[in-house]
Design an enzyme around this catalytic site. Structure first.
Site, short mmCIF file in Angstrom:
data_model
loop_
_atom_site.label_atom_id
_atom_site.label_comp_id
_atom_site.label_asym_id
_atom_site.label_seq_id
_atom_site.Cartn_x
_atom_site.Cartn_y
_atom_site.Cartn_z
CE1 TYR A 72 36.33 43.50 51.32
CE2 TYR A 72 36.45 45.03 53.15
CZ TYR A 72 35.94 43.88 52.59
OH TYR A 72 35.07 43.11 53.30
CE LYS B 215 33.89 31.08 40.89
NZ LYS B 215 33.12 29.88 41.27
CG ASP C 283 32.47 27.69 44.00
OD1 ASP C 283 33.70 27.51 44.10
OD2 ASP C 283 31.84 27.42 42.95
CG ASP D 21 34.28 40.36 54.86
OD1 ASP D 21 34.34 40.47 56.09
OD2 ASP D 21 33.29 40.73 54.18
CG ASP E 27 31.35 37.18 59.19
OD1 ASP E 27 32.37 37.64 59.75
OD2 ASP E 27 30.23 37.74 59.21
#
Ligand code: IPM
Ligand code: MG
Length: 357
Positions: A143, A189, A221, A245, A249
């Site tokens: 970000y 990751k 994942d 983020d 959600d």
């Protein structure tokens, strides 16, 4: 009497409606628990852009600079989404707020309240009594890292993390896990990304200082899949900015009711924080008096806990929310058979009634 100052940033969409209920509840607990918060309202987001030409105007900065915490509702809407990026409510107000106040810890508690199980799209036994905490790093990673630009045929974003940035968020997450079920899952990751390799190394080192907390590492994942397969295996989920983020959600939808989820963005070194509902500005239902104010009310509880250390008042608010659900009182987003439907402001009134009982 304990006193403090807060900036009240209601913003756009349903923001002002749910903020009014949050303030109603705050005033009630101030009286009951004998403390006093000076509240100063300021413009933010699209509302600020319309009146001042910028989504995070200087007057608002000054009020926030002089406060102990920011109570925030939501910003954004279709009206402002085609502005130049630096003037949109998201890029011009929300991200700068996080950076300016070094709000590097983002807490998103995911709680299924007894009685709301049917709101989820998952089988009830998978989510009954679910209670997990997403701890998201909020001021670093992709970000905020440079270079970041877009030309006509090429664009670049950079993901960078330093050891210090990872250490401080990891400590916060382990400390939170210590007070909970003592399981921490760190997301990365590391099979592909260098930042994730460092992330895993640093988290593994920090874990040595918390021998009573079980520490697991999952690729993002796999974590996304495990979250819907068997969500109750998680307690604290620790993530960098972008993975946090996305997974927050996903996790929020386990509860089926975005209108119930608060969030806290904290500078853990100073206790300054910004507290807001996770659900956004919901422009489609703004002004109708039907928005669920419980996430805003629960955000007030997080503010009392993390910035003002008023644990009893925070818990009283959370118990009142639990009680209102147990009493089958619902806004339309969480309504089900046999429940009484109330408006945004009636929901605030019901919480107040429980608090003064
Ligand atoms: C969130 C939101 C923001 C983010 C957007 C609005 C910039 O999705 O708080 O999760 O990506 O952090
Ligand atoms: Mg998000």
């Amino acid at each position: 009497m304990k006193t403090g100052k807060i900036a009240v940033l209601a913003g756009d969409g349903i923001g002002p409606e749910v903020m009014a209920e949050g303030l109603k509840v705050l005033t009630t607990v101030e009286e009951r628990f004998n403390f006093n918060l000076l509240k100063q309202s300021a413009l933010i987001g699209g509302a600020a852009y319309d009146k001042k030409g910028h989504p995070f105007p200087d007057e608002t900065k000054e009020i926030c600079d002089n406060s102990d915490a920011i109570l925030f509702s939501s910003v954004g809407g279709p009206k402002w989404s085609n502005l130049p990026p630096e003037l949109t409510p998201e890029r011009g107000a929300l991200l700068p707020l996080r950076k300016r106040y070094n709000l590097f810890v983002n807490l998103r508690p995911i709680v299924v309240y007894p009685g709301l199980e049917q709101a989820s799209s998952l089988k009830q036994e998978l989510i009954k009594d679910l209670n997990l905490l997403v701890v998201r790093e909020l001021t670093g990673g992709i970000y905020f890292s440079d270079p970041k630009w877009k030309k006509k045929n090429e664009a670049i974003d950079t993901m960078a993390y330093s050891r210090t940035e990872i250490e401080r968020i990891a400590h916060f997450a382990f400390q939170a896990a210590k007070e909970r079920r003592k399981i921490l899952t760190s997301i990365d990751k590391a099979n592909v990304l260098m930042c994730s390799k460092l992330w895993r190394e640093v988290v593994t080192e920090v874990a040595q200082e918390y021998p009573d907390v079980e520490c697991n590492h999952l690729y993002v994942d796999n974590a996304a899949m495990q979250l819907i397969r068997k969500p109750k295996q998680f307690d604290v989920i620790l993530c960098g900015n972008m993975f946090g983020d996305i997974l927050s959600d996903e996790a929020s939808q386990l509860t089926g009711s975005l209108g119930m989820l608060p969030s806290a963005s904290i500078n853990a070194e100073t206790s300054f924080g910004m507290y807001e509902p996770a659900g956004g500005s919901a422009p489609d239902i703004a002004g109708k008096g039907i928005a669920n104010p419980l996430a805003q009310i629960l955000s007030c509880a997080l503010m009392l806990r993390y910035t003002f250390k008023l644990e009893k008042a925070a818990t009283a608010i959370e118990q009142a929310v639990q009680q209102v659900i147990a009493d089958n009182i619902r806004t339309i987003d969480i309504i089900s058979d046999g429940c009484r439907q109330v408006s945004t402001s009636e929901m605030g009134d019901e919480i107040v009634k429980i608090l003064v009982r």
